[in-house]
Design a protein around this motif. Sequence first.
Motif, mmCIF file in Angstrom:
data_model
loop_
_atom_site.group_PDB
_atom_site.id
_atom_site.type_symbol
_atom_site.label_atom_id
_atom_site.label_comp_id
_atom_site.label_asym_id
_atom_site.label_seq_id
_atom_site.Cartn_x
_atom_site.Cartn_y
_atom_site.Cartn_z
ATOM 1 N N UNK A 36 0.906 -1.160 -0.005
ATOM 2 C CA UNK A 36 -0.157 0.064 0.093
ATOM 3 C C UNK A 36 1.017 1.157 -0.004
ATOM 4 N N UNK A 37 0.398 2.206 -0.745
ATOM 5 C CA UNK A 37 1.115 3.486 -0.625
ATOM 6 C C UNK A 37 0.533 4.628 0.326
ATOM 7 N N UNK A 38 1.641 5.504 0.746
ATOM 8 C CA UNK A 38 1.084 6.378 1.726
ATOM 9 C C UNK A 38 0.584 7.762 1.182
ATOM 10 N N UNK A 39 -0.639 7.548 0.494
ATOM 11 C CA UNK A 39 -1.310 8.922 -0.239
ATOM 12 C C UNK A 39 -2.547 8.515 -0.297
ATOM 13 N N UNK A 40 -3.346 9.907 -0.458
ATOM 14 C CA UNK A 40 -4.929 9.909 -0.336
ATOM 15 C C UNK A 40 -5.460 8.932 -1.217
ATOM 16 N N UNK A 41 -4.839 8.530 -2.279
ATOM 17 C CA UNK A 41 -5.542 7.581 -3.292
ATOM 18 C C UNK A 41 -5.424 6.250 -3.101
ATOM 19 N N UNK A 42 -4.808 5.932 -1.950
ATOM 20 C CA UNK A 42 -4.742 4.375 -1.448
ATOM 21 C C UNK A 42 -6.061 4.335 -0.410
ATOM 22 N N UNK A 43 -6.935 3.616 -1.194
ATOM 23 C CA UNK A 43 -8.232 2.984 -0.481
ATOM 24 C C UNK A 43 -8.037 1.777 0.618
ATOM 25 N N UNK A 44 -8.270 1.951 1.614
ATOM 26 C CA UNK A 44 -8.144 0.858 2.531
ATOM 27 C C UNK A 44 -9.801 0.578 3.192
ATOM 28 N N UNK A 45 -10.424 -0.682 2.917
ATOM 29 C CA UNK A 45 -11.740 -0.979 3.304
ATOM 30 C C UNK A 45 -11.628 -1.458 4.458
ATOM 31 N N UNK A 46 -12.902 -1.307 5.009
ATOM 32 C CA UNK A 46 -13.105 -1.967 6.521
ATOM 33 C C UNK A 46 -14.474 -2.321 6.711
ATOM 34 N N UNK A 47 -14.558 -3.666 7.085
ATOM 35 C CA UNK A 47 -16.079 -4.459 7.169
ATOM 36 C C UNK A 47 -16.198 -4.763 8.396
ATOM 37 N N UNK A 48 -16.758 -4.102 9.375
ATOM 38 C CA UNK A 48 -16.784 -4.572 10.855
ATOM 39 C C UNK A 48 -17.722 -3.697 11.526
ATOM 40 N N UNK A 49 -17.858 -4.497 12.689
ATOM 41 C CA UNK A 49 -18.940 -3.765 13.654
ATOM 42 C C UNK A 49 -18.178 -2.818 14.375
ATOM 43 N N UNK A 50 -18.846 -1.883 15.159
ATOM 44 C CA UNK A 50 -18.075 -0.888 16.110
ATOM 45 C C UNK A 50 -17.299 -1.763 17.404
ATOM 46 N N UNK A 51 -15.873 -1.522 16.997
ATOM 47 C CA UNK A 51 -15.024 -2.087 18.025
ATOM 48 C C UNK A 51 -13.648 -1.182 18.192
ATOM 49 N N UNK A 52 -12.796 -1.490 19.041
ATOM 50 C CA UNK A 52 -11.642 -0.463 19.119
ATOM 51 C C UNK A 52 -10.758 -0.882 17.660
ATOM 52 N N UNK A 53 -10.660 -2.061 17.131
ATOM 53 C CA UNK A 53 -9.747 -2.320 15.941
ATOM 54 C C UNK A 53 -10.150 -1.344 14.762
ATOM 55 N N UNK A 54 -11.632 -0.920 14.909
ATOM 56 C CA UNK A 54 -12.080 -0.141 13.853
ATOM 57 C C UNK A 54 -11.376 1.027 13.829
ATOM 58 N N UNK A 55 -11.304 2.027 14.930
ATOM 59 C CA UNK A 55 -10.786 3.063 15.250
ATOM 60 C C UNK A 55 -9.315 2.935 14.954
ATOM 61 N N UNK A 56 -8.734 2.148 15.364
ATOM 62 C CA UNK A 56 -7.232 1.699 15.223
ATOM 63 C C UNK A 56 -6.761 1.699 13.681
ATOM 64 N N UNK A 57 -7.800 1.119 12.874
ATOM 65 C CA UNK A 57 -7.474 0.916 11.620
ATOM 66 C C UNK A 57 -7.604 2.427 10.845
ATOM 67 N N UNK A 58 -8.657 3.207 11.374
ATOM 68 C CA UNK A 58 -8.684 4.347 10.758
ATOM 69 C C UNK A 58 -7.690 5.375 11.120
ATOM 70 N N UNK A 59 -7.282 5.298 12.544
ATOM 71 C CA UNK A 59 -5.847 5.928 12.713
ATOM 72 C C UNK A 59 -4.769 5.606 11.852
ATOM 73 N N UNK A 60 -4.791 4.226 11.708
ATOM 74 C CA UNK A 60 -3.583 3.729 10.860
ATOM 75 C C UNK A 60 -3.485 4.380 9.368
#
Length: 731
Positions: free
Chosen positions: A176-200
């Motif tokens: 993955x590339x560190x730029x705004x055109x790199x899209x990372x999907x998340x398919x999950x219920x509310x949980x701490x890992x959701x937010x950790x993924x977003x901050x990542x």
Amino acid sequence: MYLLEKTFQVMLSPVAMHFQEWLQSLRSHAGLQGSESDDLWSLLPSRPLPSFSLPSLSLSTSSLLGFGALASLTAYWMVTRPRPLRSPCDLQAQSVAVGGDPSCRRSALLTDDTLLEFYYDDVRTAYDLFQRGLKITGHGPCLGFRKPGQPYEWISYCEVAQQAQWMGCGLMAKGCQPNPEQYIGIFAQNRPEWIISEIACYTYSMALVPLYDTLGMEAMVHILNLVEMRVVICDQEQKAALLLESKEKGLTPKISSLVLITDFSQAFAERAKKCEVEVLKLEQLMALGRENPRDPVPPQPQDLAVVCFTSGTTGKPKGAMITHGNIASNTSSVIKILEGSFVFHKEDVSISYLPLAHMFERMIQFSLFSQGSRVGFYQGDISLLMDDMKTLKPTFFPVVPRILNRIYDKIMGSLSSPFWRALLQYAVRRKQAELSSGIVRNNSLWDKLVFKKIQASFGGNLRFALTASAPISSTVLSFLRASLGCMIFEGYGQTECTGGCTFSMPGDASTGHVGPPLPCAMVKVVDIPDMNYYAKNGEGEICIRGPSVFKGYLKDPENTAEALKSDGWLHTGDVGQWLPNGTLRIIDRKKHIFKLCQGEYVAPEKIENIYARSVPVLQVFVHGDSLQSYAVGIVVPDREVFVDWAKERGFVGSHEELCQNPDVKNAVLEDLRAVGKEAGLKSYEQVKDLYLHPEMFSIANGLLTPTLKSRRADIRRVFQEQLSSMYKTIY
């Protein structure tokens, strides 16, 4: 010890005697009898002291002690008496006309027409918002979770930041590339890992793309291909299997990696390997990041932060492009409104259960993170939410009107006798009188006698609640403000303006509006001639402009041009009305109008909001046909009150039996018409027939969106037979 006790008795007896004489004199001159004024303090704040002569007293030591005690008590009351909340502006002028045009307004908190972009000079992105909380709290708690029957466990800000950095490095190690055109999907219920993924993602300038169950497979395939998704983070094997199935069928060829938060089977891993999809656990991704460290690549305000796909009620979902600047301006505006009247602390905690895939919940969380506050997640089962709240004891409660309506109905349905109902109503009136004076508290006599159990069911610590996503009944809002003893704000907005564009003011206890514009937004109303709404009358389609307005829809210029005009104004499709105090009232919806055969336009959501005031009604859907001269409806009765309501009218049976009884249906129809007439509905707006359905519209059965709005097309499809049948009757 005995001598000491006797000394105190001798000293205090005259005090007590003279205090009783003074109180009796006060009673007689105030015209009060007996227990009517047993509490001295009930006299002091509500009326001026009457003029009268104190009993003749000698200036003995005992008298001086008595007056000293009285002075001390008075001083104590002066120090501890409830004080009104300080409002940040004149509540009779909460917004200001822009350029002399009363149809276009901005917040009265601004000194000129320059809209607010940042509250803190060094906080201009979502990444900065979290970093500010990290500086404030450090090793203090950030994200909480619990196992059934257990207390909450907490992950600190430092741990969240560290795990997010490892995760981001792991994603880059996977290509993955560190730029705004790199899209990372998340398919999950509310949980701490959701937010950790977003901050990542934000730590390395990547863009997040949330997915959710109720989109349906067809919509998810559309999203995955539109953004050319390669990596998706899932919370469980079942969800990952759906994505893998689409890959196996050749529908989503770009997917190459699935990251699982929980364990997965060997069989699933082998299945994924056959279609060239790598599956790994989140811990493995973080371990890879630890082995390949990289410095953070923070985003810029103009960079894309999230592509938030609107659930929509028809058609394919549209991907709203939300920038870091959008997020910063929106959270800054909320902080600006609350300054001076409500301050978030490190000890403040919110409960997270509303879908993180939508901006409302995420904007709340980033506002909290910027202040170093905490977020505790529910267990994932909405039926256990109240148990989670009792355990978490949140100070902040984000909520939607449907949940508040259910809470209100539950409370009212639990009153077992006329006495308790009368007592509750009286207590509510007393608390509402305080609220109208700007006093918000949960420690009054009425709180201790009447509302203590209600407040305890929410954990007992609520200071702040925010409702949005749909209109809320004035009755329900006023009742809950009184009974919960905390500030309850109402807001309005949509994904395309990063969650909110209006927000009610601290100290404003009035209802029937959604507050003035946020400091980040200008709001205007424009003419809708077909619906007889004109800006000159302060009515029309709500339009928004400012730094919180999105960039447009991803790879969708046609829908972008329809919603976001070249002059920067976002057209919402909602109809609003400016009130004399500068607040906005939502009165209608533009997109869902239908035309009857006689040429009259009908706005179903307006009628539904009115009919929802009917006691036996929980949910209602109004339908019209351009070939017909009248509207019909689907009504879901409120299971909590329907049986008793029907019994009072002579109908006996179970909830399901009553729904099938034509006489009961006519009674409900009569009640709806009475409510509609009282609210000023025209005769052609009133439904002429209805069908009683015993089961709620819900997300699970596909009749509500994740933001709890009606899926109108799906409801029409499910009830096509009943709707057609109602039109066979001639009125």
